[in-house]
Every structure is written in C-alpha cells, then in structure tokens.
Write an enzyme that holds these catalytic residues in place. Sequence first.
Site, PDB file in Angstrom:
ATOM      1  N   TYR A   1     -10.886   3.188  14.895  1.00  9.54           N
ATOM      2  CA  TYR A   1      -9.974   3.677  13.860  1.00  9.54           C
ATOM      3  C   TYR A   1     -10.018   5.195  13.723  1.00  9.54           C
ATOM      4  O   TYR A   1      -8.982   5.872  13.766  1.00  9.54           O
ATOM      5  CB  TYR A   1     -10.301   3.018  12.517  1.00  9.54           C
ATOM      6  CG  TYR A   1      -9.453   3.523  11.379  1.00  9.54           C
ATOM      7  CD1 TYR A   1      -8.128   3.119  11.252  1.00  9.54           C
ATOM      8  CD2 TYR A   1      -9.963   4.411  10.433  1.00  9.54           C
ATOM      9  CE1 TYR A   1      -7.331   3.578  10.214  1.00  9.54           C
ATOM     10  CE2 TYR A   1      -9.178   4.878   9.397  1.00  9.54           C
ATOM     11  CZ  TYR A   1      -7.865   4.457   9.281  1.00  9.54           C
ATOM     12  OH  TYR A   1      -7.091   4.930   8.251  1.00  9.54           O
TER      13      TYR A   1
ATOM     14  N   GLY B   1       0.784  -1.224   0.000  1.00 10.50           N
ATOM     15  CA  GLY B   1       0.000   0.000   0.000  1.00 10.50           C
ATOM     16  C   GLY B   1       0.818   1.277   0.000  1.00 10.50           C
ATOM     17  O   GLY B   1       1.817   1.419  -0.715  1.00 10.50           O
TER      18      GLY B   1
ATOM     19  N   ASP C   1       6.382  -4.607  15.431  1.00  7.12           N
ATOM     20  CA  ASP C   1       5.102  -4.117  15.922  1.00  7.12           C
ATOM     21  C   ASP C   1       5.270  -2.641  16.273  1.00  7.12           C
ATOM     22  O   ASP C   1       6.041  -2.289  17.174  1.00  7.12           O
ATOM     23  CB  ASP C   1       4.676  -4.926  17.144  1.00  7.12           C
ATOM     24  CG  ASP C   1       3.348  -4.467  17.729  1.00  7.12           C
ATOM     25  OD1 ASP C   1       2.790  -3.457  17.263  1.00  7.12           O
ATOM     26  OD2 ASP C   1       2.864  -5.133  18.671  1.00  7.12           O
TER      27      ASP C   1
END
Length: 303
Positions: free
Chosen positions: A180, A29, A77
């Site tokens: 989100y 992406g 992470d």
Amino acid sequence: MVVSSRNTDLASGLSLDGRVALITGSGRGFGRALALAFVRSGARVVLTAGRNQAELDETLAMVDVIAPGAAVGMLADAGSRSDTDKLLDLARLAFGGIDILINNAARGPSDAMPVYDIANPLPFWDAMPERYEEVVMTNVVGPFLMARAVVPDMLARGFGRIINISTSRPTMIRRGGGPYGATKAALEVNTRVWADDLRGTGVTVNALLPGAASDTALIPGGDVGARAPSDFRPGRGTRGDLGRMDALLPADILVPPALWIASEQSAAWTGRRIIAKDWDAGIDPSEAIRAASSEPLAMPDIL
C-alpha cells in the site's frame, strides 16, 4: 454510513457549474463525501465503485436528492483498461466529457496480507502474490489508465484538473503494510511527472492526502462515519504529516481543498502535495493552500 458536513469553508462558495468530475471509489468514504460536495457546488459527477454495487447505488441516490440527474455511475475496476474505456464512453454520453479527475479508488494494506494487524505485523514475504498484484493494479496502474483516458479531451479544452489521493509518509513505510505505502509513493512520483508533462497546457495535477488516519472503512472497528471528534477544525493544529495521530480525521476532510484545486482559481498550482488537515477552513483559499502545501522537491526523498 454518516457523511459529515462540518468542513464548510470559504472554498465551499466556489462554483463548479458546467464542470464534470469523475470520482473513482465513490461508493463510500472520501469518494462519497467528495461526490456530494462537488454536486452541491454545481458540478455533475461520474461515479465508480470497484466491488459494491449497493454502496454505489446509495451514493447515487444521495446525489439525486441534492441535484436530480447530476450523476451517473457504474461498477468499475480502476485497474481495468476496458472498464476505463467504458467509463469515458459513459461520461461523454451523459455529460460530454470529463473536466476533473479524482483518483480516489484504492486497495488498502489488508488487501494484500492474509492478516493485517498493526500491533503484530506480518513480514512482506507473507503477502499473497495475486492480491499484491491487485493492490498495485488498482493504486498505481488505475490512476494512470484514468489519466491517460481523460487528458486528451482536457488538452483540447485547455482546462483540466487531476487530483491523486495519497497518504502520509509514515504510512508509506509502515511495517506489515504490504504494497500500500509503496503504491502511494509511486502515485506521488507520477503526480510530479504528469504535472511536468502537462505544464503550460491548462491541465494541473496535484496530490491530496488527509494527513492522518481518517474515519473511513479503511480503518477497522467502531461506527464508521461517527468516530472523528466533533470539535476538530482543519488548519488549527500542528502542521505536517504526523499531525493529529491520536484521533481520526473526519471523512469529509478532503472536501475544502479538493473544491479549490478543482476550480479555475487553482491554475497556478500544479505538481504539489497538499495536506488536507492543514487547510484552514476559515481563511482565504489562496492563503490556505500555501499553509497546506509541501514545498516541491527537486528529487523524491524516501529513505
């Protein structure tokens, strides 16, 4: 996954020679498109992916074709302090440190909800607490940990660029979107606070967003990377958040403004919200930034 190279512009001639960029979430992406563009502009890159080693390896291989030895990467992470420390060690060992940080890694609306259906959204109380926490850790705590790690070296050099990837305001308040939108609103507030804290140091902090739904794996369905209209040209349509909602934006939409924000030419711009779809690829970047930037607010205005 296809990565378009249609968004060539005046900013593509900017040189980032000698600069090192850390780009989180670069397995696919936006992150992959940015990694390839930055290397083409002369930068070296430190790349991360949170969950998929194969995708990260593919990005690294693509970079190696352009400029052998210009990239290192590791599975990390973004919300882990130990992984952040390891990334900084890797960057210092490979390239001496970080000049540019792009906080792109994010968990999306579907990561906290048992089912994500825009047409029939689930209420917030159906979110899974453990996964809700993961979204907050990746999208809010992660950028803080990354910025906290790289800023001391940036201050010592008197140069640094932090670019936080955000989202359009309608997405921030979408029903069924879980945490989100709230995490991206928090990231924009942090962008302003960090910019104020760093004002006058040579380190700038800006928020960059596509300006509409984009052709990345975050949007389900279809052939990812080939769903944006071939005739789309940034900066030529209606300006603002809602913008071109009837079609997906190309995955490389962030590239032209990101290259300029990362350069020395952008030193006067900090604490701003920049909408990539409003960046006109055919005019001077010093004018494009004015058209693509929201006016700074004295206080956030959400409700």
